[in-house]
Design a protein around this motif. Structure first.
Motif, PDB file in Angstrom:
ATOM      1  N   LEU A 243       0.619  -1.725  -0.072  1.00  0.00           N
ATOM      2  CA  LEU A 243       0.283  -0.347  -0.274  1.00  0.00           C
ATOM      3  C   LEU A 243       0.876   1.249   0.300  1.00  0.00           C
ATOM      4  O   LEU A 243       0.586   2.142  -0.905  1.00  0.00           O
ATOM      5  N   GLU A 244       2.104   0.927   0.591  1.00  0.00           N
ATOM      6  CA  GLU A 244       2.712   1.866   1.207  1.00  0.00           C
ATOM      7  C   GLU A 244       3.586   2.894  -0.807  1.00  0.00           C
ATOM      8  O   GLU A 244       3.622   3.429  -0.755  1.00  0.00           O
TER       9      GLU A 244
ATOM     10  N   PRO B 234      -6.671   6.176  -8.999  1.00  0.00           N
ATOM     11  CA  PRO B 234      -6.088   5.107  -7.962  1.00  0.00           C
ATOM     12  C   PRO B 234      -6.333   4.012  -7.683  1.00  0.00           C
ATOM     13  O   PRO B 234      -5.909   3.698  -6.999  1.00  0.00           O
ATOM     14  N   SER B 235      -7.458   3.843  -7.935  1.00  0.00           N
ATOM     15  CA  SER B 235      -7.657   2.251  -8.114  1.00  0.00           C
ATOM     16  C   SER B 235      -6.553   1.719  -8.785  1.00  0.00           C
ATOM     17  O   SER B 235      -6.284  -0.006  -8.654  1.00  0.00           O
ATOM     18  N   MET B 236      -6.101   1.690  -9.496  1.00  0.00           N
ATOM     19  CA  MET B 236      -4.529   0.723 -10.440  1.00  0.00           C
ATOM     20  C   MET B 236      -3.755   0.285  -9.580  1.00  0.00           C
ATOM     21  O   MET B 236      -2.902  -0.791  -9.375  1.00  0.00           O
ATOM     22  N   TRP B 237      -3.451   1.070  -8.725  1.00  0.00           N
ATOM     23  CA  TRP B 237      -2.336   1.302  -7.388  1.00  0.00           C
ATOM     24  C   TRP B 237      -3.139   1.543  -6.507  1.00  0.00           C
ATOM     25  O   TRP B 237      -2.620   2.077  -5.633  1.00  0.00           O
ATOM     26  N   PRO B 238      -3.903   0.883  -5.319  1.00  0.00           N
ATOM     27  CA  PRO B 238      -4.529   0.892  -4.145  1.00  0.00           C
ATOM     28  C   PRO B 238      -3.880   1.719  -3.026  1.00  0.00           C
ATOM     29  O   PRO B 238      -2.735   0.883  -2.693  1.00  0.00           O
TER      30      PRO B 238
ATOM     31  N   SER C 105      -5.197   3.180   0.054  1.00  0.00           N
ATOM     32  CA  SER C 105      -6.434   3.031   1.085  1.00  0.00           C
ATOM     33  C   SER C 105      -7.405   1.710   1.295  1.00  0.00           C
ATOM     34  O   SER C 105      -8.675   2.710   1.925  1.00  0.00           O
ATOM     35  N   GLY C 106      -7.375   1.283  -0.016  1.00  0.00           N
ATOM     36  CA  GLY C 106      -8.581   0.261   0.417  1.00  0.00           C
ATOM     37  C   GLY C 106      -8.208  -0.520  -1.144  1.00  0.00           C
ATOM     38  O   GLY C 106      -7.108  -0.811  -1.113  1.00  0.00           O
TER      39      GLY C 106
END
Length: 306
Positions: free
Chosen positions: A214-215, A255-259, A261-262
């Protein structure tokens, strides 16, 4: 990892190598192996030869039906920079794919690109999936699909968006149509999977692993230069700066390509479970708790947030 280290999937794939130390995770470079497909990786996982693997989410669900010890615990991608493209001037919408004369390149049932093709049909108002297509050839790799389209061996296939100009150069702008973009329908595309045994015995390691993914996704989405450095270090094929920037722009705007925060919440996973059951990709209905180790996922979100 179940596909090559190409730019669109690089941040989540190598995230633990880049940011693992920030979370107390010691992961050497040789701990990461690149395999060819989800079924092979899941077999190695079940035999104890792997601790975790990335997996096409639908492919994971199909395996989960008969292997109830499998769980996903961390998102990889909710979408990617792929597009369904036609090089046939007479094929300009998704409904045209059901003409028996139209040659369509697909993946094996359950493959992630195949799933997005089905979502594209759904978005076009078609009550069909890729398994209903009358004239298909299975080609599992994006680059091989591009080669087949360039060679004139197919009319339609999924390719990386940065490769579409190559098709335009070959066939002309009037002959090439983007029928659907993967970023139009974010979902559960790829995720990391392990066994219930490994996850219960290595909860802290799994949390640190996911937090590092995630980070890494967050850092790469925010800064092109940081992402370029990552590509220079790990990517196969020496992608050009133009390709790197194109991929980064897609991820920056989706943003969902490299999530970060979810990516595995109930609002995302449950519609996929429902769709897979209704369309016969899984024979029995599965619940969210049947497929997701929510404790690891939520703890990783909290660790990454801190």
């Amino acid at each position: 990892m179940t596909s090559p280290l190409v730019p669109p999937q690089l941040p989540p794939y190598v995230g633990p190598l880049e940011t693992g130390e920030d979370f107390g995770l010691d992961m050497p470079r040789d701990a990461l192996q690149v395999l060819n497909d989800t079924p092979s990786a899941l077999q190695l996982l079940l035999s104890g030869n792997l601790d975790a693997t990335s997996a096409a989410f639908i492919g994971f669900l199909k395996a989960r039906e008969s292997q109830d010890q499998l769980r996903t615990f961390c998102p990889v991608q909710g979408t990617t920079s792929g597009q369904i493209v036609s090089v046939n001037p007479d094929v300009t919408e998704m409904a045209d794919l059901f003409d028996p004369s139209v040659r369509v390149l697909v993946e094996s049932p359950g493959g992630p690109n195949d799933y997005f093709m089905s979502l594209g049909m759904q978005a076009a108002g078609l009550d069909k999936t890729s398994e209903d297509l009358p004239n298909t050839t299975i080609v599992e790799d994006q680059e091989q699909r591009l080669s087949a389209l360039l060679a004139g061996n197919a009319d339609v296939g999924a390719v990386w968006d940065y490769d579409v100009p190559k098709l335009v150069d070959k066939y002309g702008e009037d002959s090439v149509t983007v029928l659907s973009s993967f970023t139009d329908t974010p979902t559960a595309y790829l995720s990391f999977v392990s066994s219930t045994t490994w996850l219960s015995e290595n909860h802290d390691a799994a949390v640190k692993f996911c937090a590092s993914v995630l980070e890494a996704n967050r850092r790469m989405t925010e800064d092109l230069d940081t992402y370029q450095s990552l590509v220079d270090t790990y990517a196969t094929g020496n992608p050009s700066p133009e390709i790197v920037e194109a991929v980064w722009n897609t991820a920056h705007n989706a943003p969902s390509m490299w999530p970060s925060s979810g990516g595995l919440g109930r609002d995302i996973v449950e519609p996929v479970l429902e769709w897979a059951f209704e369309n016969g990709l899984i024979a029995e209905s599965l619940s969210y708790d049947d497929v997701v180790d929510e404790d690891v996922y939520l703890d990783a979100l909290e660790m990454a947030k801190k």
